[in-house]
Design a protein around this motif. Structure first.
Motif, mmCIF file in Angstrom:
data_model
loop_
_atom_site.group_PDB
_atom_site.id
_atom_site.type_symbol
_atom_site.label_atom_id
_atom_site.label_comp_id
_atom_site.label_asym_id
_atom_site.label_seq_id
_atom_site.Cartn_x
_atom_site.Cartn_y
_atom_site.Cartn_z
ATOM 1 N N CYS A 88 1.009 -1.375 -0.175
ATOM 2 C CA CYS A 88 0.095 -0.110 0.021
ATOM 3 C C CYS A 88 0.848 1.218 -0.117
ATOM 4 C CB CYS A 88 -1.008 0.006 0.995
ATOM 5 S SG CYS A 88 -2.382 -1.264 1.257
ATOM 6 N N GLU A 89 2.008 1.118 0.845
ATOM 7 C CA GLU A 89 3.019 2.510 0.836
ATOM 8 C C GLU A 89 3.458 2.628 -0.465
ATOM 9 O OE1 GLU A 89 4.430 5.428 2.618
ATOM 10 O OE2 GLU A 89 2.901 4.491 3.507
ATOM 11 N N ILE A 90 3.781 1.632 -1.250
ATOM 12 C CA ILE A 90 4.415 1.811 -2.622
ATOM 13 C C ILE A 90 3.387 2.472 -3.518
ATOM 14 C CG2 ILE A 90 5.108 0.420 -4.853
ATOM 15 C CD1 ILE A 90 6.436 -1.718 -2.595
ATOM 16 N N VAL A 91 2.215 1.972 -3.516
ATOM 17 C CA VAL A 91 1.183 2.458 -4.496
ATOM 18 C C VAL A 91 0.708 3.910 -4.095
ATOM 19 C CG1 VAL A 91 -1.043 2.214 -5.258
ATOM 20 C CG2 VAL A 91 0.294 0.152 -4.976
ATOM 21 N N ALA A 92 0.856 4.391 -2.870
ATOM 22 C CA ALA A 92 0.487 5.600 -2.282
ATOM 23 C C ALA A 92 1.633 6.746 -2.850
ATOM 24 C CB ALA A 92 0.180 5.694 -0.879
ATOM 25 N N LYS A 93 2.934 5.980 -2.595
ATOM 26 C CA LYS A 93 3.828 7.137 -3.017
ATOM 27 C C LYS A 93 4.001 7.146 -4.680
ATOM 28 C CE LYS A 93 7.265 6.032 0.776
ATOM 29 N NZ LYS A 93 8.787 5.257 1.111
ATOM 30 N N ILE A 94 3.633 6.385 -5.415
ATOM 31 C CA ILE A 94 3.520 6.539 -6.689
ATOM 32 C C ILE A 94 2.372 7.706 -7.175
ATOM 33 C CG2 ILE A 94 2.836 5.379 -9.047
ATOM 34 C CD1 ILE A 94 4.347 2.758 -7.757
ATOM 35 N N ALA A 95 1.231 7.583 -6.468
ATOM 36 C CA ALA A 95 0.318 8.544 -6.511
ATOM 37 C C ALA A 95 0.839 9.733 -6.227
ATOM 38 C CB ALA A 95 -1.094 7.956 -5.784
ATOM 39 N N HIS A 96 1.517 10.121 -5.088
ATOM 40 C CA HIS A 96 1.705 11.378 -4.748
ATOM 41 C C HIS A 96 2.659 11.869 -5.473
ATOM 42 C CE1 HIS A 96 -0.552 11.686 -1.198
ATOM 43 N NE2 HIS A 96 -0.246 10.623 -0.408
ATOM 44 N N ALA A 97 3.664 10.948 -6.055
ATOM 45 C CA ALA A 97 4.761 11.406 -7.161
ATOM 46 C C ALA A 97 4.189 12.033 -8.235
ATOM 47 C CB ALA A 97 5.699 10.255 -7.271
ATOM 48 N N HIS A 98 2.780 11.561 -8.551
ATOM 49 C CA HIS A 98 2.505 12.403 -9.995
ATOM 50 C C HIS A 98 1.277 13.124 -9.324
ATOM 51 C CE1 HIS A 98 4.192 8.598 -11.350
ATOM 52 N NE2 HIS A 98 4.280 9.150 -12.539
ATOM 53 N N GLY A 99 1.025 13.678 -8.254
ATOM 54 C CA GLY A 99 0.070 14.492 -7.946
ATOM 55 C C GLY A 99 -1.464 14.087 -8.270
ATOM 56 N N VAL A 100 -1.635 13.035 -8.049
ATOM 57 C CA VAL A 100 -2.961 12.622 -8.331
ATOM 58 C C VAL A 100 -3.567 12.132 -7.028
ATOM 59 C CG1 VAL A 100 -2.235 11.344 -10.515
ATOM 60 C CG2 VAL A 100 -2.537 9.936 -8.550
ATOM 61 N N ASP A 101 -5.071 12.592 -7.082
ATOM 62 C CA ASP A 101 -5.859 12.308 -5.826
ATOM 63 C C ASP A 101 -7.003 11.235 -5.824
ATOM 64 O OD1 ASP A 101 -7.567 13.878 -7.306
ATOM 65 O OD2 ASP A 101 -7.879 15.503 -6.267
ATOM 66 N N GLU A 102 -6.989 10.741 -7.353
ATOM 67 C CA GLU A 102 -8.007 9.787 -7.435
ATOM 68 C C GLU A 102 -7.301 8.561 -8.407
ATOM 69 O OE1 GLU A 102 -11.568 11.018 -9.236
ATOM 70 O OE2 GLU A 102 -10.704 11.762 -11.073
ATOM 71 N N VAL A 103 -7.787 7.321 -8.479
ATOM 72 C CA VAL A 103 -7.106 6.413 -9.329
ATOM 73 C C VAL A 103 -8.365 5.518 -9.549
ATOM 74 C CG1 VAL A 103 -5.043 6.078 -8.318
ATOM 75 C CG2 VAL A 103 -6.721 4.757 -7.516
ATOM 76 N N VAL A 104 -8.399 4.971 -10.824
ATOM 77 C CA VAL A 104 -9.513 3.967 -11.207
ATOM 78 C C VAL A 104 -8.956 2.581 -11.143
ATOM 79 C CG1 VAL A 104 -10.640 5.417 -12.596
ATOM 80 C CG2 VAL A 104 -8.780 4.221 -13.804
ATOM 81 N N LYS A 105 -9.783 1.427 -10.762
ATOM 82 C CA LYS A 105 -9.259 0.167 -10.452
ATOM 83 C C LYS A 105 -9.813 -0.907 -11.187
ATOM 84 C CE LYS A 105 -8.525 -1.256 -6.578
ATOM 85 N NZ LYS A 105 -9.039 -2.026 -5.685
ATOM 86 N N VAL A 106 -8.987 -1.831 -11.805
ATOM 87 C CA VAL A 106 -9.530 -3.010 -12.473
ATOM 88 C C VAL A 106 -9.832 -3.969 -11.116
ATOM 89 C CG1 VAL A 106 -9.176 -4.988 -13.974
ATOM 90 C CG2 VAL A 106 -7.970 -2.653 -14.245
ATOM 91 N N LYS A 107 -10.982 -4.677 -11.325
ATOM 92 C CA LYS A 107 -11.352 -5.591 -10.276
ATOM 93 C C LYS A 107 -10.115 -6.241 -9.914
ATOM 94 C CE LYS A 107 -14.302 -9.340 -9.065
ATOM 95 N NZ LYS A 107 -13.228 -10.532 -8.834
ATOM 96 N N SER A 108 -9.583 -6.572 -8.454
ATOM 97 C CA SER A 108 -8.415 -7.157 -8.190
ATOM 98 C C SER A 108 -8.429 -7.790 -6.819
ATOM 99 C CB SER A 108 -7.204 -6.066 -8.318
ATOM 100 O OG SER A 108 -6.121 -6.665 -7.641
ATOM 101 N N MET A 109 -8.372 -9.031 -6.347
ATOM 102 C CA MET A 109 -8.459 -9.627 -5.178
ATOM 103 C C MET A 109 -7.731 -9.233 -4.519
ATOM 104 S SD MET A 109 -11.374 -11.314 -5.651
ATOM 105 C CE MET A 109 -11.120 -12.077 -4.121
ATOM 106 N N ALA A 110 -5.964 -9.153 -5.204
ATOM 107 C CA ALA A 110 -4.969 -8.942 -4.335
ATOM 108 C C ALA A 110 -5.014 -7.360 -3.635
ATOM 109 C CB ALA A 110 -3.613 -8.829 -5.268
#
Length: 483
Positions: A88-110
């Motif tokens: 979760c920390e890895i994904v959050a850092k990538i989002a902050h690095a690109h200045g995004v405040d929303e993401v779209v998701k493909v269905k994912s069990m992981a």
């Protein structure tokens, strides 16, 4: 979440839930049976899928390094996550690095397993589910209850009310006068999601498979939302369990025959998306792949339980399970419900950690229908029994449970003929007293002890306990009795 028996008891009282589940699982079972029946070599495919997975798991370290090398050669950035917090920390850092405040998701069990949506929300990033069933669950502030159809516990009238009540708070509202016709509900979801697809700069996906030799990730889906997420945003982050690897493209062929038939009852998936690295001017221009452990190496170390890592998340075991059909997925307290969840959760988390997880191996009748349906031949009943033993072993320390005391007392009593004889004489003497508590008459006129005001009442509430005879067989035999 409470332990399974308590949660299941509440679910069984919900008659609407049981009707929804019976209808949905029955429909899926019938579709699956029809398309599987068309394949003469179905059992050979199952054997091949199991063999490929087992061989891959035996050399998992080598295949993971090959996958990393292949992905990096094609411009992807590979991250390794030992647990949910790191992922979760890895994904959050990538989002902050690109200045995004929303993401779209493909269905994912992981990503559900690691609680990514909640973790991103804590970092000020909103994650929007784009799969129709996942959208229903998200808008309804609910939890998924099925691997393939997360909203299986909802009927279309309930879905219409969720859309009318909650769509406006999350974006485009539901159209006025929305009915509960499936076509209208799907159209409303399409309009609601389209603006999110066009606006989002970052997407998060999982992967059904990861091909080691070419560095290719694969997602199969039925709605096309995955294709939108995988092609439109500038940045794509894929969270992939380390067990999702297959060595080669030819290995992938086996699973693309097994998965659609076992999951949706189709000969092939409407959408099969594959991507390898970054291509200038085409699709996302930045690809991150998070290889997730989160207990998988613990499961791999279990010689009996490791077969659970063959799982391709088809949900066939859920659709044939009599326990799941009556309780639904919420009773399992995990993103992985049903028979596979009953073994996968204790394997990933470990036993002896919490009561809820320890209750899952007992959430089964051991009927074996799950093994017959599994496309990769996971012997779920075998693993369930194995995990039950591990749960018992994990609780041997401290004060013994009443059941353990009873079993040890019985072993002491039955191991000596003299002690057994004394006990038989004692039961004979107690016959007249104990039968006064009888509640039922068994075939042949025998009395049965019913709801007794003693610790055994939990057993006798659900089972007939015959009253002891006035005379034991051995005493009768010594007096000259004959058959």
């Amino acid at each position: 979440m409470p332990a399974f028996p308590e949660a299941a008891g509440k679910a069984l009282a919900d008659t609407q839930l049981r009707r929804n589940l019976a209808h949905a699982t029955g429909t899926i079972r019938a579709k699956r049976a029809a398309v599987v029946g068309e394949v003469d070599e179905w059992e050979e495919l199952r054997l091949a899928g199991a063999a490929i997975k087992d061989n891959t798991l035996r050399r998992l370290d080598e295949h993971l390094l090959q996958l990393e090398e292949s992905l990096q050669a094609r411009g992807a950035t590979v991250h390794w996550a030992r647990d949910a917090a790191e992922a979760c920390e890895i994904v959050a850092k990538i989002a902050h690095a690109h200045g995004v405040d929303e993401v779209v998701k493909v269905k994912s069990m992981a990503t559900q397993e690691i609680g990514l949506n909640e973790a991103l929300a804590a970092h000020g990033v909103t994650a929007w589910e784009t799969d129709l069933a996942e959208l229903i669950v998200q808008l309804g502030d609910d939890l998924p209850s099925h691997i393939l159809v997360p909203a299986i516990h909802r009927n279309r009238a309930e879905i219409r009310e969720i859309f009318r009540r909650s769509m406006g708070d999350a974006g485009r509202p539901a159209p006025p006068g929305l009915s509960d016709e499936p076509a209208e509900l799907a159209a409303a979801a399409r309009l609601h999601l389209r603006e999110k697809f066009l606006r989002a700069r970052m997407a998060v996906s999982g992967a059904n498979f990861a091909v080691a030799d070419s560095g290719t990730l694969v997602v199969v889906e039925s709605e096309g939302n995955g294709r939108m997420c995988l092609t439109l945003p500038e940045v794509l982050v894929s969270v992939v369990g380390i067990e999702k690897i297959v060595p080669t493209w030819s290995d992938l062929d086996v699973f693309l025959q097994l998965l659609p038939r076992s999951s949706t009852g189709e000969r092939m998936n409407p959408y099969t998306s594959t991507w390898s690295g970054v291509t200038p001017g085409d699709g996302p221009q930045e690809l991150h792949v998070v290889l997730l452990d989160n207990g998988r190496t613990r499961a791999l170390a279990d010689e009996v339980g490791r077969q659970a890592l063959r799982c391709i998340r088809c949900s066939a075991c859920l659709n044939v399970c009599p326990v799941y059909e009556r309780t639904g997925g919420h009773a399992y307290g995990s993103v992985y419900p049903g028979p596979i969840g009953a073994i996968l959760n204790p394997l990933l988390k470990g036993v002896g950690v919490d009561e809820q997880t320890d209750s899952l191996p007992y959430a089964s009748s051991l009927c074996g229908a799950c093994f017959d349906a599994c496309p990769v031949r996971i012997d779920i009943p075998e693993v369930l029994v194995h995990l039950r033993a591990k749960v018992v072993d994990a609780h041997r320390a401290g004060a013994p449970k009443p059941e353990a005391v009873a079993m040890k007392s019985a072993a002491w009593l039955l191991s000596d003929a003299r002690r057994l004889g004394l006990a038989e004489r004692g039961l004979g003497a107690a016959h007249s007293v104990l039968t006064r508590f009888g509640r039922r008459v068994l075939p042949g006129g025998r009395r049965a002890l019913g709801r007794l005001p003693w610790p055994g009442s939990l057993w006798t509430n659900a089972r007939d306990l015959p009253a002891p005879p006035r005379e034991s067989f051995r005493a009768w035999w010594r007096k000259g009795g004959r058959p």
